[in-house]
Design a protein around this motif. Structure first.
Motif, PDB file in Angstrom:
ATOM      1  N   LYS A 170       0.844  -1.187   0.000  1.00  0.00           N
ATOM      2  CA  LYS A 170       0.000   0.000   0.000  1.00  0.00           C
ATOM      3  C   LYS A 170       0.882   1.240   0.000  1.00  0.00           C
ATOM      4  O   LYS A 170       1.829   1.345   0.787  1.00  0.00           O
TER       5      LYS A 170
ATOM      6  N   SER B  60       3.582   8.980  -2.040  1.00  0.00           N
ATOM      7  CA  SER B  60       4.104   8.585  -3.350  1.00  0.00           C
ATOM      8  C   SER B  60       5.361   9.328  -3.769  1.00  0.00           C
ATOM      9  O   SER B  60       5.956   8.990  -4.800  1.00  0.00           O
TER      10      SER B  60
ATOM     11  N   LEU C 229       6.060   3.065   1.698  1.00  0.00           N
ATOM     12  CA  LEU C 229       5.270   1.910   1.310  1.00  0.00           C
ATOM     13  C   LEU C 229       5.032   0.987   2.499  1.00  0.00           C
ATOM     14  O   LEU C 229       5.965   0.669   3.245  1.00  0.00           O
TER      15      LEU C 229
ATOM     16  N   LYS D 297       2.193  -5.568   3.157  1.00  0.00           N
ATOM     17  CA  LYS D 297       1.171  -6.400   3.786  1.00  0.00           C
ATOM     18  C   LYS D 297       1.626  -7.850   3.953  1.00  0.00           C
ATOM     19  O   LYS D 297       0.927  -8.657   4.552  1.00  0.00           O
TER      20      LYS D 297
ATOM     21  N   THR E 192       6.978  -0.747   7.237  1.00  0.00           N
ATOM     22  CA  THR E 192       6.910   0.384   6.311  1.00  0.00           C
ATOM     23  C   THR E 192       8.304   0.743   5.826  1.00  0.00           C
ATOM     24  O   THR E 192       9.226   0.922   6.625  1.00  0.00           O
TER      25      THR E 192
ATOM     26  N   LYS F  22      -1.028   8.257  -3.393  1.00  0.00           N
ATOM     27  CA  LYS F  22      -1.367   7.832  -2.038  1.00  0.00           C
ATOM     28  C   LYS F  22      -2.585   6.917  -2.064  1.00  0.00           C
ATOM     29  O   LYS F  22      -3.593   7.214  -2.706  1.00  0.00           O
ATOM     30  N   GLY F  23      -2.466   5.777  -1.392  1.00  0.00           N
ATOM     31  CA  GLY F  23      -3.571   4.829  -1.313  1.00  0.00           C
ATOM     32  C   GLY F  23      -3.555   3.760  -2.375  1.00  0.00           C
ATOM     33  O   GLY F  23      -4.312   2.785  -2.284  1.00  0.00           O
ATOM     34  N   THR F  24      -2.695   3.898  -3.381  1.00  0.00           N
ATOM     35  CA  THR F  24      -2.596   2.874  -4.423  1.00  0.00           C
ATOM     36  C   THR F  24      -2.189   1.530  -3.815  1.00  0.00           C
ATOM     37  O   THR F  24      -1.311   1.473  -2.958  1.00  0.00           O
ATOM     38  N   ILE F  25      -2.846   0.471  -4.251  1.00  0.00           N
ATOM     39  CA  ILE F  25      -2.502  -0.879  -3.826  1.00  0.00           C
ATOM     40  C   ILE F  25      -1.728  -1.548  -4.963  1.00  0.00           C
ATOM     41  O   ILE F  25      -2.183  -1.581  -6.110  1.00  0.00           O
TER      42      ILE F  25
END
Length: 281
Positions: free
Chosen positions: A3, A7, A62, A65, A99, A142-145
């Protein structure tokens, strides 16, 4: 999966390029410093053409996960995993839930992040390269998976001998004569190897713009094929070095041509810095 927390100034997904569509005006694209991108992929055991992240000027942050292995190459910046500083040009294990944070690039201009398996973004016209008008986004945000692919080679090689860096110290770019080089007057041909050229702030993934204290000029030509590394000279004296996202044809004199490694070198020179051209036979 990954995630995107932040950016950076301009971070995009790039692989080795989009080939076979120049006849319909589609640029090749691909990592600006292909040498560094390939090195990152080899370090983590990917195939050399796997998609990586290319950070320009500043790095991204980044959230991972799942546990993965990564490598960071190219332009130097501070890099941390959960506030612990990590090294470039080596394999790093990222624990699940950790992260990765990259700061401002202080040497060079572009930094590459390879994840074992590669980035599994959309494939358009045979490539994952982000490009406005072809892919749904021209860069990550921001928020891109980011899903992780499985484009690995047979072995994970952590003992690569890193003997070449694309970060220039002297700022010398090796070039070949282009198709219209001989159209220049003799004094201009000589000055090309003597002049200092400053990279301007308008430079981007399409082209690097240069200015010089010397006066140059060349007449326009009939629209002709161009490619990454072509150095155009306008009638007003503007030098334009076409880069990875460049158009496929142009009407300015093609006076020089960069080699593949010279494109990688130039991709790491920051705006405001100077370069000189070294003519090769």
């Amino acid at each position: 999966m990954i995630k995107v927390i932040t950016s950076g100034m301009y971070t995009s997904i790039q692989d080795n390029g989009r080939f076979g569509y120049r006849d319909i005006g589609v640029p090749i694209s691909g990592a600006m410093d292909a040498n560094s991108a390939t090195l990152a992929n080899i370090l983590v055991g990917n195939i050399s053409t796997a998609a990586v992240l290319e950070c320009t000027v500043t790095g991204a942050s980044l959230l991972f996960k799942k546990e993965v292995k990564i490598a960071i190459t190219g332009g130097n910046c501070d890099a941390y995993v959960d506030k612990k500083q990590i090294s470039f040009n080596t394999v790093i294990s990222i624990p699940e839930g950790s992260t990765l944070t990259l700061g401002r690039i202080t040497k060079g201009l572009r930094t590459y992040i390879a994840v074992r398996g590669g980035i599994a973004s959309e494939v358009i016209l045979g490539s994952r390269c982000q490009y406005k008008g072809i892919t749904s986004e021209e860069k990550i945000k921001k928020g891109t998976i980011l899903p992780i692919a499985s484009e690995v080679s047979e072995n994970l090689d952590t003992s690569i001998d890193i003997t070449h860096s694309t970060l220039l110290e002297a700022g010398i770019i090796s070039v070949y004569r282009g198709p219209e080089f001989e159209e220049l007057i003799p004094s201009s041909q000589k000055k090309i190897s003597e002049a200092d050229f400053i990279i301007t702030s308008e430079s981007n993934r399409m082209a690097t713009f240069l200015k010089s204290n010397f006066s140059f000029s060349a007449p326009e030509i009939i629209t002709s094929p161009v490619q990454p590394g072509t150095v155009q000279l306008t009638p007003s004296g503007q030098f334009i070095v076409l880069m990875r996202d460049a158009q496929t044809t142009g009407g300015y004199a093609r006076i020089l041509q960069l080699s593949e490694i010279a494109i990688c070198h130039l991709a790491q020179v920051r705006p405001g810095k100077s370069i000189t051209f070294k003519l090769l036979e």
